[in-house]
Design a protein around this motif. Sequence first.
Motif, mmCIF file in Angstrom:
data_model
loop_
_atom_site.group_PDB
_atom_site.id
_atom_site.type_symbol
_atom_site.label_atom_id
_atom_site.label_comp_id
_atom_site.label_asym_id
_atom_site.label_seq_id
_atom_site.Cartn_x
_atom_site.Cartn_y
_atom_site.Cartn_z
ATOM 1 N N ALA B 31 0.778 -1.250 0.125
ATOM 2 C CA ALA B 31 0.024 0.168 -0.044
ATOM 3 C C ALA B 31 0.991 1.203 -0.100
ATOM 4 C CB ALA B 31 -0.824 0.081 1.243
ATOM 5 N N LEU B 32 0.247 2.208 -0.694
ATOM 6 C CA LEU B 32 1.160 3.526 -0.706
ATOM 7 C C LEU B 32 0.112 4.649 -0.978
ATOM 8 C CD1 LEU B 32 4.064 4.198 -3.118
ATOM 9 C CD2 LEU B 32 2.149 5.914 -3.042
ATOM 10 N N TYR B 33 0.738 5.716 -0.088
ATOM 11 C CA TYR B 33 -0.299 6.839 0.153
ATOM 12 C C TYR B 33 0.262 8.203 -0.427
ATOM 13 C CZ TYR B 33 -2.191 3.246 3.314
ATOM 14 O OH TYR B 33 -2.673 2.108 3.821
ATOM 15 N N TRP B 34 -0.246 9.035 -0.755
ATOM 16 C CA TRP B 34 0.259 10.569 -0.866
ATOM 17 C C TRP B 34 -0.749 11.605 -0.154
ATOM 18 C CZ3 TRP B 34 4.406 11.937 -3.336
ATOM 19 C CH2 TRP B 34 5.157 11.093 -4.216
ATOM 20 N N TYR B 35 -0.211 12.292 0.555
ATOM 21 C CA TYR B 35 -0.847 13.400 1.303
ATOM 22 C C TYR B 35 -0.133 14.730 0.751
ATOM 23 C CZ TYR B 35 -2.290 9.733 4.523
ATOM 24 O OH TYR B 35 -2.835 8.334 4.995
ATOM 25 N N ARG B 36 -0.842 15.669 1.245
ATOM 26 C CA ARG B 36 -0.301 17.117 0.645
ATOM 27 C C ARG B 36 -0.550 18.050 2.051
ATOM 28 N NH1 ARG B 36 -2.863 21.037 -3.659
ATOM 29 N NH2 ARG B 36 -4.587 20.816 -2.607
ATOM 30 N N GLN B 37 0.832 18.614 2.454
ATOM 31 C CA GLN B 37 0.654 19.491 3.734
ATOM 32 C C GLN B 37 0.873 20.923 3.508
ATOM 33 O OE1 GLN B 37 3.499 18.023 6.733
ATOM 34 N NE2 GLN B 37 2.300 18.942 8.555
ATOM 35 N N SER B 38 0.020 21.761 3.435
ATOM 36 C CA SER B 38 0.387 23.253 3.431
ATOM 37 C C SER B 38 1.093 23.576 4.901
ATOM 38 C CB SER B 38 -1.142 23.902 3.194
ATOM 39 O OG SER B 38 -1.655 23.193 1.844
ATOM 40 N N LEU B 39 1.608 24.720 4.666
ATOM 41 C CA LEU B 39 2.335 25.417 5.715
ATOM 42 C C LEU B 39 1.424 25.564 6.987
ATOM 43 C CD1 LEU B 39 5.016 26.215 6.544
ATOM 44 C CD2 LEU B 39 4.064 28.908 5.936
ATOM 45 N N GLY B 40 1.522 25.036 8.095
ATOM 46 C CA GLY B 40 0.971 25.081 9.193
ATOM 47 C C GLY B 40 -0.360 24.127 9.331
ATOM 48 N N GLN B 41 -0.635 23.279 8.428
ATOM 49 C CA GLN B 41 -1.764 22.439 8.552
ATOM 50 C C GLN B 41 -1.318 21.092 8.672
ATOM 51 O OE1 GLN B 41 -4.759 23.948 8.367
ATOM 52 N NE2 GLN B 41 -3.549 25.771 8.551
ATOM 53 N N GLY B 42 -2.129 20.219 8.968
ATOM 54 C CA GLY B 42 -1.859 18.724 8.922
ATOM 55 C C GLY B 42 -2.152 18.348 7.697
ATOM 56 N N PRO B 43 -1.423 16.976 7.201
ATOM 57 C CA PRO B 43 -1.363 16.454 6.011
ATOM 58 C C PRO B 43 -2.706 16.226 5.662
ATOM 59 C CG PRO B 43 0.055 15.370 7.348
ATOM 60 C CD PRO B 43 -0.809 16.478 8.117
ATOM 61 N N GLU B 44 -2.963 16.282 4.272
ATOM 62 C CA GLU B 44 -4.569 16.021 3.622
ATOM 63 C C GLU B 44 -4.380 14.917 2.545
ATOM 64 O OE1 GLU B 44 -7.012 20.064 3.392
ATOM 65 O OE2 GLU B 44 -5.289 20.156 2.080
ATOM 66 N N PHE B 45 -5.172 13.979 2.505
ATOM 67 C CA PHE B 45 -5.201 12.716 1.828
ATOM 68 C C PHE B 45 -5.311 13.072 0.459
ATOM 69 C CE2 PHE B 45 -5.792 8.364 0.527
ATOM 70 C CZ PHE B 45 -6.777 8.285 -0.482
ATOM 71 N N LEU B 46 -4.542 12.407 -0.587
ATOM 72 C CA LEU B 46 -4.613 12.496 -2.035
ATOM 73 C C LEU B 46 -5.184 11.541 -2.536
ATOM 74 C CD1 LEU B 46 -1.445 14.983 -2.822
ATOM 75 C CD2 LEU B 46 -3.810 15.662 -2.703
ATOM 76 N N ILE B 47 -4.296 10.313 -2.434
ATOM 77 C CA ILE B 47 -4.616 9.003 -3.227
ATOM 78 C C ILE B 47 -3.978 7.835 -2.687
ATOM 79 C CG2 ILE B 47 -2.486 9.302 -4.620
ATOM 80 C CD1 ILE B 47 -4.128 8.371 -7.001
#
Lengths: 118, 116
Positions: B31-47
């Motif tokens: 299993a592999l996951y991508w997340y995006r983390q904007s400055l000062g925020q928690g990671p957000e799930f992508l795929i």
Amino acid sequence: AQTVTQSQPEMSVQEAETVTLSCTYDTSENNYYLFWYKQPPSRQMILVIRQEAYKQQNATENRFSVNFQKAAKSFSLKISDSQLGDTAMYFCAFMTGHGSSNTGKLIFGQGTTLQVKP
Amino acid sequence: GAGVSQTPSNKVTEKGKYVELRCDPISGHTALYWYRQSLGQGPEFLIYFQGTGAADDSGLPNDRFFAVRPEGSVSTLKIQRTERGDSAVYLCASSFVGQGVDNEQFFGPGTRLTVL
């Protein structure tokens, strides 16, 4: 939709003292998992502790323990005997499902920056 | 053993350009996951990939974002026509199997993308 809320943007604690980080979540699911992750300045996300919702006993990992209140949808992290190396951003996270229905998708809170002072 | 690695560690590009971000998971992790983390925020799930297929791509923000994992190991996140709002740290994680509570996600150090 599930949401995770961390209401404390920043916390500080003196070395060797105890600190508690708060987390609340919202879900209509009955089976789920909760996590606390640590993210130091290196950006590497590290799992600190996890809790299965169906377990009533609070999880403990050395100096880290949780207070899981399922009815209140609260999941706080207690760090005992704080050390300088505990300085980091801490994220509470939620994962739905149980067993084969587990999606693996983590939903994170906004994070709490913890500074341990000497 | 080696952990999850991501390359490049930093990427600076101009608005409108195409970028590729690479993730090498822990060997044997399906299993592999991508997340995006904007400055000062928690990671957000992508795929999320299970093997070669995208089992859940509900977090991709729009059709400029695409990810592949052709051989069930290395994954590439591709962003077309980059916008300044795409600037963030992109995190990759892998786990042994995507189902089940004990399958801890191990995170890479992330790629910091800056779109000028």
